[in-house]
Design a protein around this motif. Structure first.
Motif, short mmCIF file in Angstrom:
data_model
loop_
_atom_site.label_atom_id
_atom_site.label_comp_id
_atom_site.label_asym_id
_atom_site.label_seq_id
_atom_site.Cartn_x
_atom_site.Cartn_y
_atom_site.Cartn_z
N PRO A 184 30.91 140.18 45.87
CA PRO A 184 30.64 138.79 45.52
C PRO A 184 29.18 138.51 45.18
N THR B 264 28.46 139.64 41.67
CA THR B 264 29.15 138.76 40.72
C THR B 264 28.36 137.47 40.54
N ARG B 265 27.87 136.91 41.63
CA ARG B 265 27.07 135.68 41.54
C ARG B 265 25.78 135.91 40.76
#
Length: 65
Positions: free
Chosen positions: A22, A25-26
């Motif tokens: 995550p 991805t951010r």
């Protein structure tokens, strides 16, 4: 991922179908959005190991803003 973000041009859309952490991805979303590029996170449902479907029936989960 960083190299491909430099190739993005404004008013384009990145559809990320990777199975990434995550935080990464951010970071990618923030990088391309800062360049005026849209971003959609679209991982395959079921994860990397569990997905056993034909290429024409990949289930996707799309998330974007």
């Amino acid at each position: 991922m960083t190299g491909s973000s430099y190739a993005c041009r404004p008013a384009r859309l990145v559809v990320d179908m990777g199975s990434s952490e995550p935080a990464g991805t951010r970071r990618l979303a923030e990088t391309v959005q800062a360049r005026g590029v849209g971003y959609v996170d679209a991982p395959l449902c079921g994860g990397v190991v569990k997905v056993a479907v034909t290429p024409a029936s990949y289930p996707f989960m799309l998330v974007g803003a």
